[in-house]
Design a protein around this motif. Sequence first.
Motif, mmCIF file in Angstrom:
data_model
loop_
_atom_site.group_PDB
_atom_site.id
_atom_site.type_symbol
_atom_site.label_atom_id
_atom_site.label_comp_id
_atom_site.label_asym_id
_atom_site.label_seq_id
_atom_site.Cartn_x
_atom_site.Cartn_y
_atom_site.Cartn_z
ATOM 1 N N PRO A 109 1.576 0.499 -6.671
ATOM 2 C CA PRO A 109 0.838 -0.624 -6.087
ATOM 3 C C PRO A 109 0.450 -1.681 -7.122
ATOM 4 O O PRO A 109 0.285 -1.377 -8.306
ATOM 5 C CB PRO A 109 -0.404 0.041 -5.500
ATOM 6 N N GLU A 168 0.641 -5.988 -1.007
ATOM 7 C CA GLU A 168 0.105 -7.113 -0.221
ATOM 8 C C GLU A 168 -0.606 -8.153 -1.077
ATOM 9 O O GLU A 168 -0.747 -9.313 -0.676
ATOM 10 C CB GLU A 168 -0.854 -6.585 0.846
ATOM 11 N N GLU A 227 -1.926 -12.554 -0.886
ATOM 12 C CA GLU A 227 -3.261 -13.130 -1.045
ATOM 13 C C GLU A 227 -3.281 -14.164 -2.158
ATOM 14 O O GLU A 227 -3.893 -15.231 -2.016
ATOM 15 C CB GLU A 227 -4.283 -12.026 -1.320
ATOM 16 N N SER A 284 -0.604 -1.782 1.975
ATOM 17 C CA SER A 284 -1.493 -2.406 0.986
ATOM 18 C C SER A 284 -0.916 -2.435 -0.427
ATOM 19 O O SER A 284 -1.411 -3.180 -1.275
ATOM 20 C CB SER A 284 -2.830 -1.666 0.962
ATOM 21 N N TRP A 315 2.985 -7.213 7.919
ATOM 22 C CA TRP A 315 1.897 -8.148 7.665
ATOM 23 C C TRP A 315 1.920 -9.261 8.708
ATOM 24 O O TRP A 315 2.971 -9.608 9.251
ATOM 25 C CB TRP A 315 2.054 -8.762 6.275
#
Length: 241
Positions: A169, A198, A202, A195, A99
């Motif tokens: 995820p 991640e 955020e 992803s 990232w």
Amino acid sequence: MMRILLLGGTGDALKIARQLGPDHVYSLAGLGKVPDDLACAVRVGGFGGSAGMARYIEHERIGLVIDATHPYAAQISANAMQASRAARVPCWALRRPGWQPQDGDAWRMVDDWRELSVLLAAFKRPLFTLGREPLAHLDDIPPHQFWTVRCLDPHEGNARARILATRGPFTLEGERALFSAEAFDVVVSKNSGGSATEAKLEVARERGLPVVMLRRPELPAADREFGDVAELLGAWRRISS
């Protein structure tokens, strides 16, 4: 047919394994749930270092090693390169990009647990997403802190630590709910890329939270390196057609 030894440890490795037939081998360290719906053979456990892996490659007539282990599994990646060279077969590696900090991010980079501990002294409610390493330090939690540790391994925790045994995820909505409920004031992470995990970054950005980020280890150069699964599978199909 060129027989593949796929070294797993990430969700991307499972995507590759799902494209392999019964002549190929998917090797896992044995952590977490072992897939039971694959056409390829599944091998669980270590090899006994690079020499043991080289013997396995030769005995099983492996023609290509694919290293799709975690970006922080530096020793396994080193063993894979050494073993493939000893056995004189190519080694391909999936090197998922890390990232990158974005506007509004407050990343603080560290190299090891000692540096991490120093930085964390100023915080009260960290969320650890480093895997199992924090479990070895539960008896050293400062009195002013309460830890939340998210990892694959079930653990009872203690009076100042909650263990979330779960696998990604992770969705943005789910991470927002977790952060709201737990009131974290810092996130501790590996720069794993991809992803699947991640969303925590955020949410940290949305909430103005700092992120203590463990730098990636240096990995050995493979014979060929790929940034994503599609690129690697495309190259394999071209040489096997």
